[in-house]
Design a protein around this motif. Structure first.
Motif, short mmCIF file in Angstrom:
data_model
loop_
_atom_site.label_atom_id
_atom_site.label_comp_id
_atom_site.label_asym_id
_atom_site.label_seq_id
_atom_site.Cartn_x
_atom_site.Cartn_y
_atom_site.Cartn_z
N ILE B 167 0.89 -1.39 -0.05
CA ILE B 167 -0.13 -0.14 -0.06
C ILE B 167 0.97 1.34 -0.10
O ILE B 167 2.04 1.14 0.67
CB ILE B 167 -0.94 -0.15 1.34
CG1 ILE B 167 -2.02 -1.22 0.96
CG2 ILE B 167 -1.37 1.22 1.38
CD1 ILE B 167 -2.50 -1.41 2.40
N THR B 168 0.73 2.43 -0.72
CA THR B 168 1.24 3.38 -0.79
C THR B 168 0.51 4.49 -0.34
O THR B 168 -0.55 4.74 -0.69
CB THR B 168 1.87 3.67 -2.37
OG1 THR B 168 0.87 3.88 -3.14
CG2 THR B 168 2.95 2.74 -2.60
N GLY B 169 1.06 5.66 0.08
CA GLY B 169 0.36 6.59 0.86
C GLY B 169 0.13 7.65 -0.35
O GLY B 169 -0.92 8.36 -0.06
N GLU B 170 0.97 7.57 -1.39
CA GLU B 170 0.34 8.60 -2.64
C GLU B 170 -0.94 8.29 -3.10
O GLU B 170 -1.82 9.24 -3.24
CB GLU B 170 1.42 8.98 -3.64
CG GLU B 170 1.82 7.66 -4.40
CD GLU B 170 2.68 6.64 -3.96
OE1 GLU B 170 3.00 6.62 -2.66
OE2 GLU B 170 3.23 6.06 -4.72
N THR B 172 -3.18 6.54 -1.55
CA THR B 172 -4.26 6.63 -0.40
C THR B 172 -4.85 8.11 -0.54
O THR B 172 -5.77 8.43 -0.14
CB THR B 172 -3.55 6.20 0.86
OG1 THR B 172 -3.17 4.81 0.57
CG2 THR B 172 -4.55 6.05 1.95
N SER B 218 5.87 9.70 0.76
CA SER B 218 5.28 8.37 0.73
C SER B 218 6.30 7.46 -0.11
O SER B 218 7.41 7.84 -0.53
CB SER B 218 4.07 8.61 -0.55
OG SER B 218 4.46 8.65 -1.76
N GLN B 219 6.09 6.15 -0.08
CA GLN B 219 6.95 5.03 -0.71
C GLN B 219 7.43 5.33 -2.05
O GLN B 219 8.33 5.23 -2.59
CB GLN B 219 6.21 3.58 -0.56
CG GLN B 219 7.15 2.75 -1.33
CD GLN B 219 6.64 1.33 -0.96
OE1 GLN B 219 5.96 1.04 0.04
NE2 GLN B 219 7.18 0.42 -1.76
N GLY B 220 6.24 5.55 -2.85
CA GLY B 220 6.61 6.07 -4.43
C GLY B 220 7.23 7.28 -4.35
O GLY B 220 8.26 7.43 -5.37
#
Lengths: 260, 260
Positions: B167-170, B172, B218-220
């Motif tokens: 799951i990535t924050g961007e 979300t 975020s991760q991305g």
């Protein structure tokens, strides 16, 4: 430095968890990390209550008949056993106890072995299998679990049970609470975006809403309310009232007992 | 009333999405619902940019060789084609364009057919296959997508691509922004806990942090920064600068074109 990760669902870890590779580069099948399994409404809250009230150990099973036959086998060996669990939140015909923490009082469970089968909690425990150390947490014992975490470089991995494959707000809230406590108490580093999302979900100001109200609005809370188990939400929201740390002490079947 | 659901990962929908059952109770394989596919960094931002700059259509492929051979087939038919995409964020050897929105300017893409292959975005599109209507969204065209949603009882299902199963924050954040906009503009009802978690993640006050800063954390965003694509984060954070609604217009291969 403590590093912390969250999975909102067990399926994010299965079939291959993080790459079960030992420090020497060999695949040992065991992850040198601590898993914290969460099923707030209600499996891990029941585990906390049962151990706090003196249950000897809790054996967990995915399959109902497996739980039943294992319990019968132990009874044949003169062990004091209770058969416990739920399907679709409801007690199971012929079982001794359902899945409400209120049923697990001292008089009922002290000194007993519990054979427990719950749909979602069991899947989360199975996903935790590769981890070297497995704890379970509820709001009732969250502070005790955080205090018991190793202050090492070993990663902490929180696994939320969810409900039937759906992410649930109640598990996310507790995951966020534990992440936040680890950041504040140990300067833990957040290692995936889910951990950050959970932490902010926990921290955001909900205009003075109580924890019980927030749990009641989650998917699991709405389910319980609808089925007449609304009082359990309040019980599961009684933060830090229990000072026990449940730990997996054997793997097949998965056995949970108080951390020594 | 509009009802809205979020999946943080395509895997939450596969193999069986929600139960592809038609109103008459028969399993038609088609869900009477609208899916919104999100891969903020950078696939759906590229799709928005390309269509805004006049690309005729975007054909998407999971497999690199499939993209290449389809493009060659179209070229044989005298179609103006660009071969586009990435693996692990990097341009692909022999391809015309990578996965940076900056590459998709009008001079380059106008009137062209793009054959696009990206790892995570493609999986999210595949998970959306059963939905009757499929749109794609980025921050750059979010307002246009929300304005184009049907104000009917048909559910809206937002599918986040994530990165390699995480799951990535961007994604979300954008899911939360769309959920919140639908609640405020149409009084939409939130239908799963993930939608509520995403909405609150978007809404929480991050002490005046800009959207670009949030995406960068975020991760991305961290991945792109590390690989030297940090400028793309700013491009993907340029909210509501593009007034196009990309829609899936054919399924095999999955073709995206401007909504008519």
């Amino acid at each position: 430095m403590m590093r912390i990760t969250v999975s909102f669902l067990p399926s994010e870890l299965l079939p291959k968890p993080l790459g079960a590779v030992a420090p020497d580069g060999q695949d040992s099948g065991v992850l040198p990390a601590t898993a914290i399994v969460i099923d707030v409404l209600r499996a891990t809250s029941v585990v906390s209550a049962a151990l706090a009230n003196g249950a000897k150990r809790i054996l967990t099973f995915a399959d109902l008949e497996e739980a039943r036959s294992h319990a019968m086998g132990l009874r044949d060996q003169q062990e004091a056993v209770l058969l416990c669990g739920e399907r679709n939140c409801q007690p199971i015909l012929g079982f001794d106890l359902g899945n409400s923490p209120a049923e697990y009082d001292r008089e009922t469970v002290q000194g007993k072995t519990l054979c427990l089968t719950t749909t979602n909690g069991t899947k989360a425990l199975q996903a935790a299998q590769p981890f070297e150390k497995i704890l379970t947490a509820s709001f009732t014992n969250a502070a005790a679990v955080v205090a018991a975490l190793p202050h090492s470089n070993q990663p902490i991995h929180i696994i939320c049970a969810g409900t039937d494959g759906s992410i649930t707000g109640e598990d996310t809230l507790l995951a966020g609470r534990i992440v936040d406590a680890c950041c504040k108490s140990f300067g833990a580093k957040i290692d995936n975006d889910s951990a950050e999302i959970a932490r902010r979900y926990w921290l955001q100001d909900e205009q003075g809403q109580s924890l019980a109200e927030r749990l009641r609005q989650s998917q699991g809370g709405r389910n319980l309310d609808r089925l007449g188990f609304g009082a359990d939400i309040q019980r599961c929201a009684a933060s830090d009232t229990i000072n026990v740390v449940p730990q997996v002490t054997a793997r097949s079947p998965m056995e949970i007992a108080m951390m020594r």
